[in-house]
Design a protein around this motif. Sequence first.
Motif, PDB file in Angstrom:
ATOM      1  N   ASP A  35       0.816  -1.192   0.000  1.00 45.07           N
ATOM      2  CA  ASP A  35       0.000   0.000   0.000  1.00 45.07           C
ATOM      3  C   ASP A  35       0.851   1.242   0.000  1.00 45.07           C
ATOM      4  O   ASP A  35       0.960   1.943   0.983  1.00 45.07           O
ATOM      5  CB  ASP A  35      -0.919  -0.007   1.212  1.00 45.07           C
ATOM      6  N   PHE A  36       1.488   1.532  -1.134  1.00 47.17           N
ATOM      7  CA  PHE A  36       2.315   2.725  -1.217  1.00 47.17           C
ATOM      8  C   PHE A  36       1.467   3.978  -1.267  1.00 47.17           C
ATOM      9  O   PHE A  36       1.950   5.064  -1.038  1.00 47.17           O
ATOM     10  CB  PHE A  36       3.224   2.650  -2.436  1.00 47.17           C
ATOM     11  N   ASN A  37       0.176   3.842  -1.575  1.00 47.96           N
ATOM     12  CA  ASN A  37      -0.677   5.021  -1.519  1.00 47.96           C
ATOM     13  C   ASN A  37      -0.774   5.519  -0.086  1.00 47.96           C
ATOM     14  O   ASN A  37      -0.975   6.684   0.167  1.00 47.96           O
ATOM     15  CB  ASN A  37      -2.062   4.694  -2.066  1.00 47.96           C
ATOM     16  N   GLY A  38      -0.664   4.613   0.858  1.00 42.58           N
ATOM     17  CA  GLY A  38      -0.633   4.989   2.263  1.00 42.58           C
ATOM     18  C   GLY A  38       0.780   4.908   2.803  1.00 42.58           C
ATOM     19  O   GLY A  38       0.996   5.027   3.996  1.00 42.58           O
ATOM     20  N   THR A  39       1.744   4.678   1.910  1.00 36.94           N
ATOM     21  CA  THR A  39       3.165   4.577   2.235  1.00 36.94           C
ATOM     22  C   THR A  39       3.409   3.603   3.385  1.00 36.94           C
ATOM     23  O   THR A  39       4.138   3.885   4.305  1.00 36.94           O
ATOM     24  CB  THR A  39       3.762   5.951   2.579  1.00 36.94           C
ATOM     25  N   LYS A  40       2.750   2.443   3.315  1.00 39.69           N
ATOM     26  CA  LYS A  40       2.982   1.445   4.338  1.00 39.69           C
ATOM     27  C   LYS A  40       2.982   0.082   3.684  1.00 39.69           C
ATOM     28  O   LYS A  40       2.350  -0.137   2.666  1.00 39.69           O
ATOM     29  CB  LYS A  40       1.893   1.492   5.408  1.00 39.69           C
ATOM     30  N   MET A  41       3.711  -0.851   4.280  1.00 37.86           N
ATOM     31  CA  MET A  41       3.685  -2.202   3.764  1.00 37.86           C
ATOM     32  C   MET A  41       4.174  -3.149   4.837  1.00 37.86           C
ATOM     33  O   MET A  41       4.889  -2.772   5.756  1.00 37.86           O
ATOM     34  CB  MET A  41       4.543  -2.334   2.506  1.00 37.86           C
ATOM     35  N   PHE A  42       3.753  -4.415   4.727  1.00 37.40           N
ATOM     36  CA  PHE A  42       4.188  -5.392   5.702  1.00 37.40           C
ATOM     37  C   PHE A  42       5.689  -5.601   5.628  1.00 37.40           C
ATOM     38  O   PHE A  42       6.297  -5.523   4.575  1.00 37.40           O
ATOM     39  CB  PHE A  42       3.492  -6.727   5.452  1.00 37.40           C
ATOM     40  N   GLY A  58       1.081  14.484  -7.531  1.00 40.59           N
ATOM     41  CA  GLY A  58      -0.197  14.984  -7.053  1.00 40.59           C
ATOM     42  C   GLY A  58      -1.406  14.293  -7.680  1.00 40.59           C
ATOM     43  O   GLY A  58      -1.331  13.737  -8.775  1.00 40.59           O
ATOM     44  N   LEU A  59      -2.525  14.362  -6.962  1.00 40.70           N
ATOM     45  CA  LEU A  59      -3.789  13.776  -7.409  1.00 40.70           C
ATOM     46  C   LEU A  59      -4.516  14.745  -8.340  1.00 40.70           C
ATOM     47  O   LEU A  59      -4.672  15.928  -8.036  1.00 40.70           O
ATOM     48  CB  LEU A  59      -4.675  13.477  -6.198  1.00 40.70           C
ATOM     49  N   THR A  60      -4.955  14.240  -9.482  1.00 42.42           N
ATOM     50  CA  THR A  60      -5.782  15.005 -10.410  1.00 42.42           C
ATOM     51  C   THR A  60      -7.168  14.398 -10.449  1.00 42.42           C
ATOM     52  O   THR A  60      -7.316  13.211 -10.753  1.00 42.42           O
ATOM     53  CB  THR A  60      -5.182  14.969 -11.841  1.00 42.42           C
ATOM     54  N   LEU A  61      -8.187  15.180 -10.122  1.00 39.22           N
ATOM     55  CA  LEU A  61      -9.565  14.703 -10.212  1.00 39.22           C
ATOM     56  C   LEU A  61     -10.056  14.901 -11.643  1.00 39.22           C
ATOM     57  O   LEU A  61      -9.730  15.893 -12.292  1.00 39.22           O
ATOM     58  CB  LEU A  61     -10.459  15.447  -9.226  1.00 39.22           C
ATOM     59  N   ILE A  62     -10.834  13.969 -12.131  1.00 42.14           N
ATOM     60  CA  ILE A  62     -11.340  14.026 -13.505  1.00 42.14           C
ATOM     61  C   ILE A  62     -12.615  14.872 -13.512  1.00 42.14           C
ATOM     62  O   ILE A  62     -13.711  14.389 -13.187  1.00 42.14           O
ATOM     63  CB  ILE A  62     -11.607  12.615 -14.057  1.00 42.14           C
ATOM     64  N   GLN A  63     -12.483  16.125 -13.843  1.00 42.28           N
ATOM     65  CA  GLN A  63     -13.600  17.066 -13.724  1.00 42.28           C
ATOM     66  C   GLN A  63     -14.755  16.728 -14.668  1.00 42.28           C
ATOM     67  O   GLN A  63     -15.911  17.017 -14.375  1.00 42.28           O
ATOM     68  CB  GLN A  63     -13.104  18.486 -13.984  1.00 42.28           C
ATOM     69  N   PHE A  82      -0.288  11.558 -12.276  1.00 43.93           N
ATOM     70  CA  PHE A  82       0.353  11.536 -13.592  1.00 43.93           C
ATOM     71  C   PHE A  82       1.727  12.191 -13.512  1.00 43.93           C
ATOM     72  O   PHE A  82       1.857  13.345 -13.121  1.00 43.93           O
ATOM     73  CB  PHE A  82      -0.540  12.274 -14.595  1.00 43.93           C
ATOM     74  N   HIS A  83       2.765  11.420 -13.884  1.00 45.35           N
ATOM     75  CA  HIS A  83       4.127  11.940 -13.950  1.00 45.35           C
ATOM     76  C   HIS A  83       4.573  11.872 -15.405  1.00 45.35           C
ATOM     77  O   HIS A  83       4.710  10.784 -15.971  1.00 45.35           O
ATOM     78  CB  HIS A  83       5.055  11.101 -13.064  1.00 45.35           C
ATOM     79  N   ARG A  84       4.763  13.021 -16.024  1.00 42.52           N
ATOM     80  CA  ARG A  84       5.014  13.063 -17.468  1.00 42.52           C
ATOM     81  C   ARG A  84       6.400  12.530 -17.817  1.00 42.52           C
ATOM     82  O   ARG A  84       7.361  12.728 -17.091  1.00 42.52           O
ATOM     83  CB  ARG A  84       4.858  14.496 -17.995  1.00 42.52           C
ATOM     84  N   GLY A  85       6.460  11.833 -18.962  1.00 41.86           N
ATOM     85  CA  GLY A  85       7.706  11.256 -19.440  1.00 41.86           C
ATOM     86  C   GLY A  85       8.593  12.283 -20.116  1.00 41.86           C
ATOM     87  O   GLY A  85       8.209  13.441 -20.324  1.00 41.86           O
ATOM     88  N   SER A  86       9.789  11.835 -20.491  1.00 38.73           N
ATOM     89  CA  SER A  86      10.742  12.757 -21.103  1.00 38.73           C
ATOM     90  C   SER A  86      11.678  11.980 -22.033  1.00 38.73           C
ATOM     91  O   SER A  86      11.751  10.749 -21.993  1.00 38.73           O
ATOM     92  CB  SER A  86      11.568  13.465 -20.026  1.00 38.73           C
ATOM     93  N   GLY A  87      12.373  12.707 -22.862  1.00 39.03           N
ATOM     94  CA  GLY A  87      13.369  12.104 -23.728  1.00 39.03           C
ATOM     95  C   GLY A  87      12.801  10.987 -24.590  1.00 39.03           C
ATOM     96  O   GLY A  87      11.740  11.140 -25.205  1.00 39.03           O
ATOM     97  N   SER A  88      13.484   9.863 -24.594  1.00 38.66           N
ATOM     98  CA  SER A  88      13.064   8.737 -25.424  1.00 38.66           C
ATOM     99  C   SER A  88      11.745   8.124 -24.967  1.00 38.66           C
ATOM    100  O   SER A  88      11.117   7.369 -25.704  1.00 38.66           O
ATOM    101  CB  SER A  88      14.144   7.654 -25.413  1.00 38.66           C
ATOM    102  N   LYS A 125      -3.534  13.267  -1.338  1.00 39.77           N
ATOM    103  CA  LYS A 125      -3.367  14.304  -2.365  1.00 39.77           C
ATOM    104  C   LYS A 125      -2.069  14.133  -3.136  1.00 39.77           C
ATOM    105  O   LYS A 125      -1.927  14.614  -4.255  1.00 39.77           O
ATOM    106  CB  LYS A 125      -3.411  15.694  -1.711  1.00 39.77           C
ATOM    107  N   GLN A 126      -1.111  13.426  -2.543  1.00 35.19           N
ATOM    108  CA  GLN A 126       0.150  13.133  -3.207  1.00 35.19           C
ATOM    109  C   GLN A 126       0.585  11.724  -2.822  1.00 35.19           C
ATOM    110  O   GLN A 126       0.357  11.289  -1.691  1.00 35.19           O
ATOM    111  CB  GLN A 126       1.249  14.119  -2.785  1.00 35.19           C
ATOM    112  N   ILE A 127       1.208  11.018  -3.763  1.00 36.72           N
ATOM    113  CA  ILE A 127       1.762   9.698  -3.460  1.00 36.72           C
ATOM    114  C   ILE A 127       3.144   9.573  -4.090  1.00 36.72           C
ATOM    115  O   ILE A 127       3.424  10.197  -5.118  1.00 36.72           O
ATOM    116  CB  ILE A 127       0.861   8.554  -3.955  1.00 36.72           C
ATOM    117  N   PRO A 128       4.021   8.765  -3.492  1.00 32.11           N
ATOM    118  CA  PRO A 128       5.331   8.526  -4.111  1.00 32.11           C
ATOM    119  C   PRO A 128       5.210   7.494  -5.222  1.00 32.11           C
ATOM    120  O   PRO A 128       4.436   6.544  -5.117  1.00 32.11           O
ATOM    121  CB  PRO A 128       6.164   7.989  -2.944  1.00 32.11           C
ATOM    122  N   PHE A 129       5.949   7.677  -6.285  1.00 34.18           N
ATOM    123  CA  PHE A 129       6.005   6.704  -7.376  1.00 34.18           C
ATOM    124  C   PHE A 129       7.247   5.833  -7.176  1.00 34.18           C
ATOM    125  O   PHE A 129       8.378   6.312  -7.250  1.00 34.18           O
ATOM    126  CB  PHE A 129       6.067   7.426  -8.729  1.00 34.18           C
TER     127      PHE A 129
END
Length: 421
Positions: A35-42, A58-63, A82-88, A125-129
């Motif tokens: 559960d990385f959304n809650g930043t916890k795990m066994f 960050g969290l984006t709500l679908i308006q 959503f974390h935008r990609g880059s380069g290749s 509102k924010q989670i680690p990737f």
Amino acid sequence: MKKLLWSLTLFGLTLLILLPVNGMVEFDEMEWFTDFNGTKMFQTEGDIYSDAKFPVVGLTLIQSAAAKGAVCLDGSLPGYHFHRGSGSGARNWLVQLEGGGWCDTIRNCVYRKTTRRGSSKYMEKQIPFIGILSDKAAENPDFYNWNRVKVRYCDGGSFSGDSENKAAQLQFRGKRIWLAAMEELMSKGMRQAKQALLSGCSAGGLASILRCDDFGNMFSPSTRVKCLSDAGFFLDAIDVSGGRSLRRLYAGVVKLQKLETKLPRDCLNSLNPTSCFFPQNLINQIKTPLFILNAAYDSWQIQESIAPKSADPSGSWHDCRLNYAKCSTSQIHFLQGFRNRMVNLVKGFAKPSKNGVFLNSCFAHCQTERYDTWYSKNSPSVKNKGIAVAVGDWYFERGGAKLIDCAYPCDKTCHNLVFRG
């Protein structure tokens, strides 16, 4: 009172907290393992976590979702990170469907409305990737610079339902949420994707199977599109009492969310709707290339399908279900039968060259979302190939993507989940 030892990892900081647990863990509480959304795990046997600073997204709500009726159980807007990609990787997309169990009764779903599993009001509102979502080549070599998306799960039915219960004020709109999220991502550049991968863990892993061909059909034939199911291969297994605990749960989900006509038609032509919620009856009909990643001794399935408390009133499986090292010879024999069935079910699926399998003999659940199991020096491996390498080799067609481990206790690379008393 028994206690479970949790390890919380937040931005590189590891804390240990003891949480009291009284009785059986509810399905709603069971994104336990990853559960990385809650930043916890066994805690695992390895207890190894990355010291790197993870991207916090960050969290984006679908308006636009409200007008489409694409809402969470409580009617709130769905969302994604959503974390935008880059380069290749700027034109490559990885979409991950969040997991988190299911709710099979009105009561359970009403409760779920008061959690992040049923309402965006309670989502972080924010989670680690981390893991397959990491932006570091050293931790995620094949997908680190892709556009990476985590679609939040708040419908209780693996993104499959399209109904409601007005009396209980419940919205079962998982399929609409799926469509709304995909339409928004398409508008943000996914329509021009050169490569795309749909993934998911646990209930999200089941969803990645159910939605795989839908995802594949969204793109032009020139786009390389594939799907990955992590810990989503839930078996229609016989439990320790001779019953079918998971089938009862799935039957409740199917009936409550009125999925009878929403599941894959090819399956419904020959089997009942509950059977068509089980991946074993779906995987051979999927046209889009699919990779199945699963622990042969899936910890969640041992806990809640094979030896749930309801099937073990005497408590003879209590210690074994919490710690595989405490299983008796006869209990291990029972678990070996479960593994054998899983192996037999994936053998036919693995034959087509387009499909991939990584079935390791670990007591684990979800292995793509963790740094230590996805790609690290001591990640689990089969035939000396780690999980991230196997998935990458399959996706990019570099070969060696059909890996089935020998039976327990042969694998010494596992990060087994261990419950402390």
